[in-house]
Design an enzyme around this catalytic site. Structure first.
Site, PDB file in Angstrom:
ATOM      1  N   ARG A 145      35.584  33.060  37.958  1.00 51.80           N
ATOM      2  CA  ARG A 145      35.346  34.485  38.187  1.00 51.80           C
ATOM      3  C   ARG A 145      35.872  35.310  37.030  1.00 51.80           C
ATOM      4  O   ARG A 145      36.890  34.984  36.431  1.00 51.80           O
ATOM      5  CB  ARG A 145      36.045  34.912  39.475  1.00 51.80           C
ATOM      6  CG  ARG A 145      35.744  36.336  39.871  1.00 51.80           C
ATOM      7  CD  ARG A 145      36.458  36.701  41.136  1.00 51.80           C
ATOM      8  NE  ARG A 145      37.716  37.372  40.808  1.00 51.80           N
ATOM      9  CZ  ARG A 145      38.514  37.911  41.694  1.00 51.80           C
ATOM     10  NH1 ARG A 145      38.233  37.845  42.979  1.00 51.80           N
ATOM     11  NH2 ARG A 145      39.617  38.500  41.327  1.00 51.80           N
TER      12      ARG A 145
ATOM     13  N   CYS B 163      36.707  39.526  36.424  1.00 55.00           N
ATOM     14  CA  CYS B 163      36.798  40.821  37.089  1.00 55.00           C
ATOM     15  C   CYS B 163      37.243  41.845  36.057  1.00 55.00           C
ATOM     16  O   CYS B 163      38.315  41.694  35.450  1.00 55.00           O
ATOM     17  CB  CYS B 163      37.781  40.758  38.250  1.00 55.00           C
ATOM     18  SG  CYS B 163      37.897  42.292  39.198  1.00 55.00           S
TER      19      CYS B 163
END
Length: 133
Positions: free
Chosen positions: A109, A111
C-alpha cells in the site's frame, strides 16, 4: 532496428486488454473503471465523501464492486494506492480500511496526501487497486 518474433510466438507477446464498466460504473472520456490484462486488474480510484470512516467505506465498497465486475475481488488485491485530503485522517482511515478487507496479510500500500481530489470539495479519500484476475 526492428525485432522479429516468429508467428508461432507472437501470441505469447501480445497482451490483450479488456475495458471494464457497466451502467453503475460507466466508461468516461478520460478513464475506465478498470482495465483487465492477462492475470491483472487495474481498478481506477474510487472517491469517498463525508467523515473519513464513511468515505473509506464508500471507496472500498465501490472498489469491491468494480473488481468483482472484472472477475476479481478484494482478497486478490496486491496493491492499494490511497490518496487522502488530509494526512491527519490516516490513523482513523486505517481502522476502517483494515476492518473492510479480508483477513490475513494485507496487500502492499501507498498512502499520500493529495492537494485536491476529484469529486469536489467534499471528497476525503480516493483509493485505487491492482489485483490478480
Amino acid at each position: 532496428m526492428q525485432t522479429f518474433i516468429p508467428h508461432a510466438l507472437q501470441a505469447r507477446f501480445t497482451m490483450s486488454k479488456q475495458i471494464i464498466g457497466n451502467d453503475k460504473y460507466p466508461l468516461k472520456p478520460h478513464n475506465s473503471p478498470a482495465v483487465k490484462v492477462p492475470g491483472l486488474v487495474f481498478a481506477s480510484g474510487q472517491v469517498g465523501t463525508g467523515d473519513i470512516a464513511t468515505a473509506t467505506t464508500q471507496s472500498i465498497t465501490a472498489l469491491k464492486e468494480v473488481l468483482e465486475l472484472a472477475g476479481s475481488s478484494l482478497d486478490k488485491v496486491v496493491k492499494f494506492n490511497i490518496f487522502l485530503k488530509d494526512m491527519d485522517d490516516m490513523l482513523p482511515m486505517n481502522d476502517t480500511f483494515v476492518s473492510l478487507l479480508p483477513g490475513g496479510p494485507k496487500p502492499a500500500r501507498t498512502c499520500v496526501q493529495a492537494a485536491r481530489l476529484p469529486g469536489g470539495p467534499d471528497a476525503r479519500i480516493e483509493i485505487e487497486a491492482i489485483a490478480t484476475a
